[in-house]
Enzyme design. Structure first.
Site, mmCIF file in Angstrom:
data_model
loop_
_atom_site.group_PDB
_atom_site.id
_atom_site.type_symbol
_atom_site.label_atom_id
_atom_site.label_comp_id
_atom_site.label_asym_id
_atom_site.label_seq_id
_atom_site.Cartn_x
_atom_site.Cartn_y
_atom_site.Cartn_z
ATOM 1 N N ARG A 267 0.845 -1.211 0.000
ATOM 2 C CA ARG A 267 0.000 0.000 0.000
ATOM 3 C C ARG A 267 0.877 1.258 0.000
ATOM 4 O O ARG A 267 2.112 1.175 0.071
ATOM 5 C CB ARG A 267 -0.907 0.011 1.229
ATOM 6 C CG ARG A 267 -0.123 0.138 2.518
ATOM 7 C CD ARG A 267 -1.038 0.134 3.723
ATOM 8 N NE ARG A 267 -0.423 0.839 4.840
ATOM 9 C CZ ARG A 267 -0.872 0.816 6.078
ATOM 10 N NH1 ARG A 267 -1.949 0.124 6.373
ATOM 11 N NH2 ARG A 267 -0.276 1.507 7.034
ATOM 12 N N ASP B 200 8.153 -10.572 7.697
ATOM 13 C CA ASP B 200 8.368 -9.424 8.578
ATOM 14 C C ASP B 200 9.873 -9.139 8.567
ATOM 15 O O ASP B 200 10.663 -9.993 8.994
ATOM 16 C CB ASP B 200 7.885 -9.781 9.998
ATOM 17 C CG ASP B 200 8.066 -8.624 10.968
ATOM 18 O OD1 ASP B 200 8.996 -7.804 10.760
ATOM 19 O OD2 ASP B 200 7.300 -8.531 11.939
ATOM 20 N N ALA C 193 9.652 -0.115 3.609
ATOM 21 C CA ALA C 193 8.811 -0.443 4.771
ATOM 22 C C ALA C 193 9.177 0.460 5.943
ATOM 23 O O ALA C 193 10.357 0.696 6.208
ATOM 24 C CB ALA C 193 9.001 -1.909 5.157
ATOM 25 N N GLY C 194 8.172 0.986 6.601
ATOM 26 C CA GLY C 194 8.449 1.854 7.741
ATOM 27 C C GLY C 194 7.237 1.919 8.646
ATOM 28 O O GLY C 194 6.113 1.621 8.228
ATOM 29 N N LEU D 268 9.039 11.177 24.692
ATOM 30 C CA LEU D 268 10.074 10.259 25.177
ATOM 31 C C LEU D 268 9.754 9.674 26.561
ATOM 32 O O LEU D 268 9.874 8.462 26.771
ATOM 33 C CB LEU D 268 11.419 11.005 25.193
ATOM 34 C CG LEU D 268 12.672 10.202 25.418
ATOM 35 C CD1 LEU D 268 12.781 9.015 24.478
ATOM 36 C CD2 LEU D 268 13.897 11.104 25.248
ATOM 37 N N ASN E 287 11.155 15.697 15.287
ATOM 38 C CA ASN E 287 9.717 15.974 15.370
ATOM 39 C C ASN E 287 9.194 15.644 16.762
ATOM 40 O O ASN E 287 9.616 14.658 17.360
ATOM 41 C CB ASN E 287 8.976 15.133 14.312
ATOM 42 C CG ASN E 287 7.640 15.734 13.954
ATOM 43 O OD1 ASN E 287 7.312 16.846 14.377
ATOM 44 N ND2 ASN E 287 6.860 15.012 13.187
ATOM 45 N N TYR F 166 11.352 7.526 15.803
ATOM 46 C CA TYR F 166 11.271 7.563 14.332
ATOM 47 C C TYR F 166 12.350 8.475 13.740
ATOM 48 O O TYR F 166 13.038 8.124 12.784
ATOM 49 C CB TYR F 166 9.867 8.060 13.961
ATOM 50 C CG TYR F 166 9.526 8.090 12.487
ATOM 51 C CD1 TYR F 166 9.305 6.922 11.775
ATOM 52 C CD2 TYR F 166 9.387 9.303 11.811
ATOM 53 C CE1 TYR F 166 8.957 6.954 10.425
ATOM 54 C CE2 TYR F 166 9.044 9.357 10.471
ATOM 55 C CZ TYR F 166 8.819 8.171 9.780
ATOM 56 O OH TYR F 166 8.477 8.209 8.452
ATOM 57 N N LYS G 153 15.295 7.483 11.182
ATOM 58 C CA LYS G 153 15.351 8.072 9.836
ATOM 59 C C LYS G 153 16.618 8.918 9.640
ATOM 60 O O LYS G 153 17.097 9.089 8.522
ATOM 61 C CB LYS G 153 14.091 8.916 9.580
ATOM 62 C CG LYS G 153 12.803 8.075 9.504
ATOM 63 C CD LYS G 153 12.842 7.066 8.375
ATOM 64 C CE LYS G 153 11.482 6.436 8.102
ATOM 65 N NZ LYS G 153 11.520 5.394 7.058
HETATM 66 P P1 NAD Z 1 2.294 2.922 5.099
HETATM 67 O O1 NAD Z 1 2.088 2.690 6.562
HETATM 68 O O2 NAD Z 1 1.118 3.256 4.270
HETATM 69 O O3 NAD Z 1 3.049 1.651 4.453
HETATM 70 C C1 NAD Z 1 4.160 1.042 5.066
HETATM 71 C C2 NAD Z 1 4.206 -0.407 4.628
HETATM 72 O O4 NAD Z 1 5.303 -1.042 5.295
HETATM 73 C C3 NAD Z 1 2.943 -1.180 5.016
HETATM 74 O O5 NAD Z 1 2.474 -1.897 3.923
HETATM 75 C C4 NAD Z 1 3.420 -2.071 6.141
HETATM 76 O O6 NAD Z 1 2.691 -3.284 6.241
HETATM 77 C C5 NAD Z 1 4.872 -2.308 5.749
HETATM 78 N N1 NAD Z 1 5.643 -2.753 6.906
HETATM 79 C C6 NAD Z 1 5.652 -2.205 8.140
HETATM 80 N N2 NAD Z 1 6.412 -2.944 8.975
HETATM 81 C C7 NAD Z 1 6.914 -3.969 8.229
HETATM 82 C C8 NAD Z 1 7.751 -5.058 8.547
HETATM 83 N N3 NAD Z 1 8.227 -5.265 9.790
HETATM 84 N N4 NAD Z 1 8.049 -5.948 7.562
HETATM 85 C C9 NAD Z 1 7.572 -5.764 6.311
HETATM 86 N N5 NAD Z 1 6.752 -4.739 5.961
HETATM 87 C C10 NAD Z 1 6.431 -3.843 6.921
HETATM 88 O O7 NAD Z 1 3.417 4.038 5.012
HETATM 89 P P2 NAD Z 1 3.813 5.039 3.822
HETATM 90 O O8 NAD Z 1 3.239 6.352 4.157
HETATM 91 O O9 NAD Z 1 3.523 4.426 2.496
HETATM 92 O O10 NAD Z 1 5.385 5.130 4.086
HETATM 93 C C11 NAD Z 1 6.356 4.428 3.328
HETATM 94 C C12 NAD Z 1 7.734 4.869 3.792
HETATM 95 O O11 NAD Z 1 7.863 6.288 3.651
HETATM 96 C C13 NAD Z 1 8.025 4.580 5.264
HETATM 97 O O12 NAD Z 1 9.373 4.220 5.417
HETATM 98 C C14 NAD Z 1 7.741 5.900 5.942
HETATM 99 O O13 NAD Z 1 8.423 6.017 7.173
HETATM 100 C C15 NAD Z 1 8.240 6.862 4.895
HETATM 101 N N6 NAD Z 1 7.674 8.219 4.999
HETATM 102 C C16 NAD Z 1 6.359 8.466 4.753
HETATM 103 C C17 NAD Z 1 5.886 9.769 4.828
HETATM 104 C C18 NAD Z 1 4.453 10.118 4.539
HETATM 105 O O14 NAD Z 1 4.115 11.296 4.589
HETATM 106 N N7 NAD Z 1 3.586 9.198 4.215
HETATM 107 C C19 NAD Z 1 6.747 10.803 5.187
HETATM 108 C C20 NAD Z 1 8.073 10.521 5.448
HETATM 109 C C21 NAD Z 1 8.532 9.221 5.335
#
Ligand code: NAD
Length: 468
Positions: A239, A283, A311-312, A319, A369, A375, A379
């Protein structure tokens, strides 16, 4: 995810209300419509400080598009390149200018000291108001650390402040400004980056600085399917941003292995089936994960070309209130897992020559943040990892990071309304980005023609006001 304000602000009634109340007035961004679309069309003006070689390669790249090419008088070295010279027309900037420019491109590599920075004023002052909506400003400089004289380094570093300020001014029209610093003798590596920054693919990338370093000569690639024959691993692909990355790399010709947690297998399969890829449930924080991933790759392919650590997770708490497992999980998913997977792929020699590793950081990793010590730590660590690995990787493998700002996904949809609205508006383009914006930047890093782009962190954040 939808941005209601952006839609309302662009209705006739909304425009009046926005103006009278002094509210942000985001311009809808033009993104790529079809993969075979020319990277730029319309009028493009090139200027140069003291006429340098880079202009010739710039002219060559841009003249491969259907754009109408103009050069400001003083940038005559464009004539070095026969093809570009034939196509370009001279423009006298001291006379009234009729054109509406789609892009203003300035070769500043010839600026040797602070006095010569005046060349920026001379070029942009008469032209900047002629930049059309969704336009592009692109400046080429020389990497300051490669300048021998302090005055030269100062002048080249100054380009960053200039570019970022221009980005803040032109963002009101949905336009962007970016800077590419080249090391001496690397101007032949400009092509893929010039194409990216001038195209609609970089709609949400502004105020960024990219360094291009020495590497082998870039191979000729198809502009429509540059990743043909490549195998990509995308983590978190079920996703959001990961889904867009998987789709975009497949669009560009790659075969994609999508990876996500077992609970997301159905969604993951829907994504990979639609692009002719393979789904792998795992995972990434499991101790066995690196080995299982390597086994899966070895079973189905001869190796891997592109590894996208997307993945994130976030587990926000201040804290003092943060449970220990929030800290552990966030560091494990966002940082440690990437390193362990890369290590295993290299140990088993599965990473193919000229491969690409891309990690996802975040503006939280740059600025910090509230409520995100875990996080932001992870990052930020991603940036350190990328910068260090870039010096050690061999056989043409590069590693770079993307630091997204506010991107419209389920992760940001889960934010409280006021924080979400602030995140959307607090950038030069006054709107959130789309997952495709991150995916397009990754596709640019992954191109075989981007082999000089290594160890960079590019923010896809609409030039967020947060961070540097
Ligand atoms: P999201 O939560 O929609 O998707 C993250 C995906 O990672 C999910 O499908 C989840 O199941 C998968 N995932 C989580 N833990 C996992 C694990 N242990 N093993 C395998 N898969 C795992 O997030 P997103 O918004 O699409 O973010 C994608 C990346 O971009 C992330 O690294 C996030 O930190 C980074 N990011 C997003 C934003 C934002 O505004 N959306 C901003 C900065 C950074």
């Amino acid at each position: 995810m939808s941005d209601l304000y952006l839609r309302l602000a662009n209705t006739p009634l909304g425009q009046t209300a926005v103006k009278s109340l002094g509210l942000p007035s985001p311009v809808p961004l033009t993104r790529l419509q079809r993969p075979d679309q020319p990277f730029i069309e319309g009028d493009v003006l090139i200027g140069a400080a003291n006429g340098t070689k880079a202009v010739a390669s710039l002219g060559l790249t841009i003249s491969a598009s259907p754009a109408n090419l103009f050069f400001a008088s003083g940038a005559e070295s464009l004539g070095d390149s026969e093809q570009a010279g034939k196509k370009a027309k001279a423009l006298d900037l001291s006379a009234p200018i009729e054109n509406a420019f789609k892009a203003l491109v300035f070769d500043a590599t010839g600026i040797k000291n602070p006095d010569e920075l005046k060349a920026l004023y001379a070029f942009f002052h008469p032209t900047i108001k002629k930049l059309s909506a969704n336009g592009r400003v692109l400046i080429i400089g020389q990497t300051p650390s490669s300048c021998r004289k302090p005055a030269n380094a100062a002048a080249q570093q100054a380009l960053e402040g200039f570019t970022r300020s221009v980005g803040k001014e032109v963002g009101k029209k949905g336009s962007t400004a970016n800077l590419i610093w080249i090391a001496p003798g690397t101007d032949q590596h400009l092509d893929s980056s010039v194409r990216f920054f001038l195209s609609p693919r970089s709609a949400y990338v502004s105020g960024q600085t990219v360094r291009i370093g020495k590497s082998d000569l870039a191979p000729a690639v198809s502009q429509v399917k540059p990743l043909t024959g490549k195998v990509a691993l995308v983590t978190g692909a079920s996703r959001g941003i990961g889904e867009a990355i998987a789709q975009t790399l497949a669009r560009d010709g790659a075969t994609v292995i999508g990876l996500d947690i077992p609970q997301a297998l159905n969604e993951l399969r829907a994504v990979t089936d639609a692009i002719g890829g393979k789904a792998f449930a795992c995972d990434i924080t499991d101790a066995a994960a690196p080995n299982l991933i390597a086994d899966f790759i070895a079973e189905h392919f001869e190796g891997i070309d592109l590894v996208i650590h997307n993945a994130g997770i976030t587990r926000d708490k201040t804290l003092g209130n943060m449970p220990e497992h929030f800290w552990d999980m966030t560091i494990a998913v966002n940082l440690s897992a990437e390193e362990l997977i890369d290590e295993e792929l290299q140990k088993r020699k599965l990473m193919r020559d000229n491969g690409r590793i891309v990690c996802i950081s975040s503006i939280s990793g740059i600025a910090g943040n509230f409520g995100q010590t875990n996080y932001s730590t992870a990052k930020s660590g991603v940036i350190g990892y990328v910068e260090s690995m870039a010096k050690h990787l061999k056989n043409g493998v590069t590693i770079n990071a993307i630091a997204p700002g506010f991107i419209e996904t389920q992760m940001t949809a889960a934010m409280p309304l006021t924080i979400r609205e602030a995140g959307r508006r607090m950038n030069s383009l006054s709107q959130g980005g789309q997952p495709i914006d991150v995916a397009e930047a990754i596709a640019w890093y992954c191109s075989p023609a981007s082999n000089g782009v290594n160890g960079n962190v590019v923010r896809v954040c609409g030039q967020s006001l947060i961070g540097k």
